[in-house]
Scaffold this motif. Structure first.
Motif, PDB file in Angstrom:
ATOM      1  N   GLY A 265       0.490  -1.204  -0.231  1.00  0.00           N
ATOM      2  CA  GLY A 265      -0.093  -0.040   0.194  1.00  0.00           C
ATOM      3  C   GLY A 265       0.413   1.331  -0.012  1.00  0.00           C
ATOM      4  O   GLY A 265       0.344   2.195  -1.140  1.00  0.00           O
ATOM      5  N   TYR A 269       1.222   3.911  -3.008  1.00  0.00           N
ATOM      6  CA  TYR A 269       1.133   5.380  -2.819  1.00  0.00           C
ATOM      7  C   TYR A 269       1.674   6.357  -3.610  1.00  0.00           C
ATOM      8  O   TYR A 269       1.760   7.435  -3.933  1.00  0.00           O
ATOM      9  N   MET A 281      -3.447   4.267  -7.307  1.00  0.00           N
ATOM     10  CA  MET A 281      -4.170   4.418  -6.722  1.00  0.00           C
ATOM     11  C   MET A 281      -5.411   3.203  -6.355  1.00  0.00           C
ATOM     12  O   MET A 281      -5.742   3.149  -5.034  1.00  0.00           O
ATOM     13  N   GLY A 284      -3.532   0.853  -4.027  1.00  0.00           N
ATOM     14  CA  GLY A 284      -3.136   1.333  -2.639  1.00  0.00           C
ATOM     15  C   GLY A 284      -4.703   1.324  -2.227  1.00  0.00           C
ATOM     16  O   GLY A 284      -4.337   0.565  -0.847  1.00  0.00           O
ATOM     17  N   GLY A 285      -5.936   1.287  -2.316  1.00  0.00           N
ATOM     18  CA  GLY A 285      -6.798   1.043  -1.998  1.00  0.00           C
ATOM     19  C   GLY A 285      -7.234  -0.387  -1.386  1.00  0.00           C
ATOM     20  O   GLY A 285      -7.802  -0.375  -0.351  1.00  0.00           O
ATOM     21  N   LEU A 288      -5.401  -1.385   1.454  1.00  0.00           N
ATOM     22  CA  LEU A 288      -5.890   0.044   2.594  1.00  0.00           C
ATOM     23  C   LEU A 288      -7.255  -0.605   3.357  1.00  0.00           C
ATOM     24  O   LEU A 288      -7.195  -1.223   4.448  1.00  0.00           O
ATOM     25  N   GLU A 310      -4.116   4.965   6.480  1.00  0.00           N
ATOM     26  CA  GLU A 310      -4.693   5.854   5.441  1.00  0.00           C
ATOM     27  C   GLU A 310      -4.256   7.371   5.947  1.00  0.00           C
ATOM     28  O   GLU A 310      -4.346   7.968   4.322  1.00  0.00           O
ATOM     29  N   LYS A 313      -2.863   7.947   2.010  1.00  0.00           N
ATOM     30  CA  LYS A 313      -3.203   8.286   0.833  1.00  0.00           C
ATOM     31  C   LYS A 313      -4.078   9.607   1.322  1.00  0.00           C
ATOM     32  O   LYS A 313      -4.875  10.431  -0.146  1.00  0.00           O
ATOM     33  N   THR A 316      -1.947  11.448  -0.296  1.00  0.00           N
ATOM     34  CA  THR A 316      -2.378  11.698  -1.917  1.00  0.00           C
ATOM     35  C   THR A 316      -3.042  12.154  -2.900  1.00  0.00           C
ATOM     36  O   THR A 316      -2.569  12.801  -3.673  1.00  0.00           O
ATOM     37  N   SER A 323      -4.741  14.147   6.455  1.00  0.00           N
ATOM     38  CA  SER A 323      -3.063  13.499   6.667  1.00  0.00           C
ATOM     39  C   SER A 323      -2.087  13.622   7.776  1.00  0.00           C
ATOM     40  O   SER A 323      -1.785  12.069   8.615  1.00  0.00           O
TER      41      SER A 323
END
Length: 329
Positions: A265, A269, A281, A284-285, A288, A310, A313, A316, A323
């Protein structure tokens, strides 16, 4: 007649327990669970034997495989208690390896798991179960590395154990240990240091030759971790597929694989921010979502990784305040 039936039952359980060892070694998960279910059914019908605790331990592993972590942990704990109660010393080391490495990560910190696996190693040596003793030691080193144990200690201890195994001509687990030694060495001294234990290409070739799916996946997990740490983008492109491979191979879940998905992940990202290719993306999701599920079930070991992923993400996609809050958790 009843005594003859009892002997036949014990003989069958002994045979099935040997198959458990084999299917663990070859990572043939479907066959492992089929044998486990048969052993549990035989135990419920005919009563306990010294082989029964191992069947409950592996039944717990099957429960974890379908996402029922609490039932898996209860069955694993039952297996450990039964092995002591009925004096199943010959299988105690194997039960410890299965329960602590494949099940207990959902409820116990990795530092504690490493200590329990050391106990499993000693139990195996005391009872002559060499296979389980070595597996406990291998898993213990992995738990040390993943829990943040001093890298110099991990590197030196794995090197010393590998030398001891070679002296004893018990080299079947050397490749798995060499992987832990390699990443520890790389993080200490950099990628320029050659492998002093085993060559990377040799490990990959032997894993393919023996169709050892668990070894190959473990190898790729550590390759991905190194690629992320050292920003090797080409290597990330070829190794950031751990979650897909987990689904494909159906290998039993273990801490190394979970941590590798976390790094997948992070790598995805990072690649998204660098290339603006939306596939990163998406991947990566997916990583996650997996880590969220694991983190909610096992906050001891993975909640912090869930928050960090998280945060990555949010960073990003440009939500910097959220974040920042996630980074500080």
């Amino acid at each position: 007649f009843k005594m003859a039936e009892r002997k036949q039952f014990i003989c069958c359980m002994n045979l099935y327990s040997e198959l458990l060892y084999l299917y663990h070694l070859t990572a043939e998960t479907k066959k492992l669970f089929e044998v486990t279910l048969t052993m549990v059914q035989l135990t419920m019908k005919n009563g306990l034997t010294v082989y029964s605790p191992a069947s409950f331990a592996n039944f717990g592993l099957a429960a974890v495989a379908v996402g029922n972590y609490e039932l898996g942990y209860r069955l694993g704990s039952l297996a450990l208690k039964l092995s002591q109660r009925i004096n199943a010393a010959e299988s105690a080391s194997n039960i410890m390896a299965v329960v602590k490495w494949f099940i207990a990560w959902a409820f116990e910190p990795l530092q504690s798991i490493s200590e329990s696996l050391e106990i499993g190693y000693n139990l195996g040596n005391q009872t002559g179960d060499v296979y389980s003793a070595i597996m406990n030691k291998n898993f213990s080193f992995s738990a040390m590395f993943l829990s943040g144990k001093n890298l110099v200690f991990v590197r030196n201890q794995t090197a010393a154990f590998i030398k001891e195994l070679r002296r004893r001509k018990q080299e079947w687990c050397v490749n798995a240990l060499a992987i832990t030694h390699s990443i520890s060495s790389a993080l200490i001294e950099g990628l320029g240091v050659p492998w002093s234990i085993e060559n990377e290409d040799t490990i990959s070739a032997q894993g393919k030759k023996r169709n050892n799916k668990a070894l190959l996946l473990n190898y790729r997990c550590h390759q991905l971790m190194k690629a992320f740490f050292f920003r090797l983008d080409d290597k990330i492109r070829s190794t950031a597929c751990i979650l897909d491979e987990l689904t494909l191979t159906e290998a039993p879940l273990r801490p190394t694989f979970i941590v590798a998905v976390f790094f997948e992940g992070l790598a995805c990202y990072r690649m998204e921010r660098k290339s603006r290719d939306k596939k990163w993306m998406t991947r990566g999701g997916t990583a996650l979502s997996f880590i969220k599920t694991i983190g909610q079930s096992s906050p001891w070991n993975f909640e912090n990784k869930m928050f960090l992923l998280e945060a990555e993400k949010m960073y990003t996609i440009g939500v910097f305040q959220q974040s920042k809050e996630l980074y500080e958790k």
